[in-house]
Enzyme design. Structure first.
Site, PDB file in Angstrom:
ATOM      1  N   SER A  27       1.209   9.593 -28.889  1.00  0.00           N
ATOM      2  CA  SER A  27       1.325   9.911 -27.388  1.00  0.00           C
ATOM      3  C   SER A  27       0.952   8.755 -26.668  1.00  0.00           C
ATOM      4  O   SER A  27       0.024   8.053 -26.953  1.00  0.00           O
ATOM      5  CB  SER A  27       0.541  11.059 -26.971  1.00  0.00           C
ATOM      6  OG  SER A  27       0.631  11.249 -25.716  1.00  0.00           O
ATOM      7  N   TYR A  38      -7.530  15.450 -26.420  1.00  0.00           N
ATOM      8  CA  TYR A  38      -6.343  15.038 -26.685  1.00  0.00           C
ATOM      9  C   TYR A  38      -5.788  13.472 -27.123  1.00  0.00           C
ATOM     10  O   TYR A  38      -5.370  12.895 -27.848  1.00  0.00           O
ATOM     11  CB  TYR A  38      -5.040  15.698 -26.017  1.00  0.00           C
ATOM     12  CG  TYR A  38      -3.603  15.471 -26.296  1.00  0.00           C
ATOM     13  CD1 TYR A  38      -3.176  15.849 -27.344  1.00  0.00           C
ATOM     14  CD2 TYR A  38      -2.875  14.341 -25.723  1.00  0.00           C
ATOM     15  CE1 TYR A  38      -1.720  15.614 -27.894  1.00  0.00           C
ATOM     16  CE2 TYR A  38      -1.680  14.183 -25.828  1.00  0.00           C
ATOM     17  CZ  TYR A  38      -0.975  14.853 -26.948  1.00  0.00           C
ATOM     18  OH  TYR A  38       0.365  14.571 -27.337  1.00  0.00           O
TER      19      TYR A  38
END
Length: 265
Positions: free
Chosen positions: A138, A151
């Site tokens: 990501s 995250y």
């Protein structure tokens, strides 16, 4: 048929990016192992792909022994393993004030430790096939949204692991390891997150240009199309690379701070 006869595990492939990758892999000639947590969703994907092209294995990849069991399913059903796509992840909102250590460890177990364990379990087969690993990261790996702290930490660690193993495993075992970092993608999970943020269900239809110069965000199918290159033999000996998939330069970007980005009263 860029992936003809390849056998590929795609974790987290009952929805979103993983599902799109699994579908595209089969379209390119591969056979896939679908993995996720929801059996009903998985069976829908399996029916779409066909039982001659895919097999479904439902289990949380962070559970002890699950990575080896997932690899065993691939080899038992298809006789070999050519590639592993580490896509499954917890995309959860929290910051330093709302994150306790147990929650942080849970996110790291799913997003970073489990992919490591899967690579370990798959390595003997990937070595034999001169195969590859594709980690789905990501753009949050570089810093991350304010409310995506655990995250972002997990994806930053995954990115370092990709570069480390992309060097080591390529030299020592002939196995390529690369990573793609998607930007903002319209998945089922993202739709639910934005609903939790209080946005209307059609929020994605009016994205400010500073976030989406194209007037829309990315589709899972576009990420899947990019994944095929890294899973195929087309990328040759390229290994240890991390590629950002976003519609603007992510590192170093400094958008204008004028009437084009700030509302004029």
């Amino acid at each position: 048929m860029r992936l003809k006869d390849k056998v590929i595990i795609v974790t987290g492939s009952t929805t979103g990016i993983g599902k799109a990758i699994a579908i595209r892999c089969v379209a390119e000639g591969a056979r896939v192992v679908i993995n996720g947590l929801d059996k009903e969703l998985g069976e829908v994907v399996l029916k779409e792909l066909g039982e001659d092209k895919a097999v479904l294995y439902i289990e949380d990849i962070s559970i002890a022994g699950a990575p080896q069991r997932l690899v065993d399913v691939a080899v038992k059903n298809f006789g070999k393993l050519d590639a592993l796509v580490n896509n499954a992840a917890m995309v959860v909102s929290s910051n330093i004030h709302t994150t306790n250590l147990a929650f942080l460890r849970t996110v790291l177990e799913v997003n970073t430790v489990a992919p490591f364990a899967l690579i370990q379990a798959a390595l003997i087969h990937l070595r034999q096939a001169h195969g590859c690993v594709l980690n789905i990261g990501s753009v949050n790996a570089y810093s991350g949204e304010p409310n995506l702290l655990p995250y972002s930490i997990s994806k930053g660690a995954l990115m370092t692991m990709t570069r480390n193993l992309g060097d080591t495993l390529h030299r020592e075992d002939g196995v390529r390891v690369n990573q793609i970092n998607p930007g903002w993608v319209l998945t089922e999970t993202e739709t639910l997150r934005k609903r939790e943020h209080g946005l209307a269900d059609d929020w994605y239809k009016a994205i400010p240009a500073v976030y989406a110069p194209a007037g829309r965000i990315l589709k899972p199918e576009e990420i899947a199309a990019a994944a095929v290159y890294w899973l195929s033999d087309e990328c040759g000996p390229i290994s240890g690379q991390v590629v950002d998939l976003e519609q603007h330069p992510f590192i170093g970007r400094n958008p204008p701070k004028d009437g084009t980005t700030i509302p004029v009263s």
